[in-house]
Scaffold this active site. Structure first.
Site, PDB file in Angstrom:
ATOM      1  CD  GLU A   1      -2.312  -1.439   2.818  1.00  0.00           C
ATOM      2  OE1 GLU A   1      -2.457  -0.409   3.517  1.00  0.00           O
ATOM      3  OE2 GLU A   1      -2.666  -2.570   3.194  1.00  0.00           O
TER       4      GLU A   1
ATOM      5  CD  GLU B   1      -7.889   1.283   5.926  1.00  0.00           C
ATOM      6  OE1 GLU B   1      -7.940   0.468   6.860  1.00  0.00           O
ATOM      7  OE2 GLU B   1      -6.992   1.284   5.061  1.00  0.00           O
TER       8      GLU B   1
END
Length: 407
Positions: free
Chosen positions: A214, A323
């Protein structure tokens, strides 16, 4: 007027004197000493664990830079960074970057601005042959839920609630992904909460542990002990978040540039209805199985293939978006995602990721089409998608969290 003491009270008082244990002064002092000794021993063991971890993370440096934002950046010789503590990398040197995948020729919407970080804003830099590493302190580690969890992502199956607003590329075989992000300073309100905008590449199949890499920008005050500044970051895990970490907080990612610090504060920031500042993030797998990270025109470094049991072959899923972690039980958190505004507000007002592309099995860049939009609660955070001649495939995403429709 004096009142005589009732007989029953006298009897009770006598009983209390006769049967209440009395500790000699010396015994009381012994108990206190043992208590202090126990606490001292426990604290000593804890501090030893913290100091041992700090020695693993903070490497000897050739130069130290005090950043205007309070960070201390250490210029560490490239071969002494944490990754080379791994047995499989010990004694080796960083790899040279491979050739980039074949571009598809999409025109960018505007010339990409150079990424800037606060620590180097006054002309400071790390010498060639070194990399800039943000120094970790004991207070950083103490803010974690436990010493063993420091630098790790809070697992989705924990008590914390993970909320998403993302665009997902259909399941397939992928060797990379690319996108252009605008970056903001969302407000993060709760303890151990964060807000991030990132790109995920996963190997996610039944009966196998999740492998993921990520990268993006994040606001995480409890990890960085700051006032909520957006920071450059990456993350990796080979086993569904049991191990792995952010940035260089454990041996894993190999940084090769002396230009940027993972965990360093980004500036300047996008403003509502004002100037938009962007970063281009490109992750791709070399034929050796190593995954390389580019930001703008700069090669940041790579995740060695040996870190992953499955992702060393290919990714099966690609996700773009935001997120948030919510730790509030009675009401929804007010932690914002993206700009803190819903995607419907559009350009200069909402967070976006544009020019979404993936690297296919032939090592060619192609548009990330057929996006599936996924969010946990569109009343709190939402995502929309679209296509434009210059922007290619894109998403807008984000939201304020707590609001009348998201109580």
């Amino acid at each position: 007027m004096y009142a005589p003491t009732p007989p029953i009270i006298c009897i009770f008082f006598l009983f209390f004197l006769l049967f209440t244990p009395v500790f000699p002064i010396q015994d009381v002092k012994n108990i206190e000493a043992k208590y202090k000794s126990y606490n001292s021993s426990t604290e000593s063991k804890k501090m030893k664990l913290i100091n041992d971890l700090l020695k693993k993370i903070n490497k000897p440096f050739v130069k130290s830079i005090k950043s205007p934002d309070g960070d201390i950046i250490d210029c560490v010789l490239i071969h002494l960074q944490p990754a080379f503590d791994l047995p499989q990398l010990k004694g080796s040197l960083p790899l040279d970057p491979p050739e980039l995948p074949i571009p598809n020729g999409h025109e960018q919407a505007e010339k990409e601005s150079e990424i800037k970080q606060v620590w180097s804003s006054n002309g400071e830099s790390c010498p060639n042959g070194t990399i800039p590493i943000r120094r970790t302190t004991a207070s950083d580690i103490l803010s974690s839920s436990s010493i063993s969890n420091f630098g790790k992502k809070i697992r989705p199956d924990s008590l914390a609630t993970h909320e998403y607003a993302v665009g997902t590329v259909g399941e397939g075989v992928y060797h990379g992904a690319k996108g252009v992000f605008n970056f903001w300073k969302p407000n993060v309100t709760g303890v151990n909460e964060f807000s991030l905008s990132q790109m995920w590449l996963e190997y996610n199949v039944p009966n196998r542990l999740l492998n993921t890499i990520e990268a993006g920008w994040m606001v995480y005050p409890d990890l960085f002990k700051d006032n909520g500044s957006p920071r450059l970051f990456n993350y990796w895990t080979p086993d569904d978040y049991k191990t792995g970490c952010y940035n260089l907080l454990c041996p894993g990612f190999v940084q090769t540039t002396n230009k940027y610090s993972l965990g360093g504060v980004l500036h300047p920031l996008s403003t509502y209805d004002g100037t938009q500042y962007i970063i281009s993030i490109f992750i791709f797998k070399a034929k050796t199985g190593d995954w390389w990270l580019h930001m703008g025109d700069t090669v940041i470094g790579y995740w060695p293939s040996s870190l992953f049991p499955d992702l060393c072959n290919n990714a099966t899923d690609v996700h773009y978006g935001g997120e948030v972690i919510s730790n509030i039980d009675l009401k929804h958190t007010s932690t914002q995602m993206g700009s803190g505004h819903f995607p419907e507000e559009g350009y200069k007002k909402a967070a976006y990721i544009r020019n979404l592309e993936v690297v296919d099995i032939e090592y060619s860049l192609k548009p990330a089409s057929n996006l599936k939009l996924v969010n946990t609660d569109s009343n709190c955070y939402a995502v929309t998608s679209g296509f434009g001649e210059k922007w290619g495939n894109y998403i807008y995403f984000g939201g304020p969290g707590n609001n009348p429709k998201c109580p």
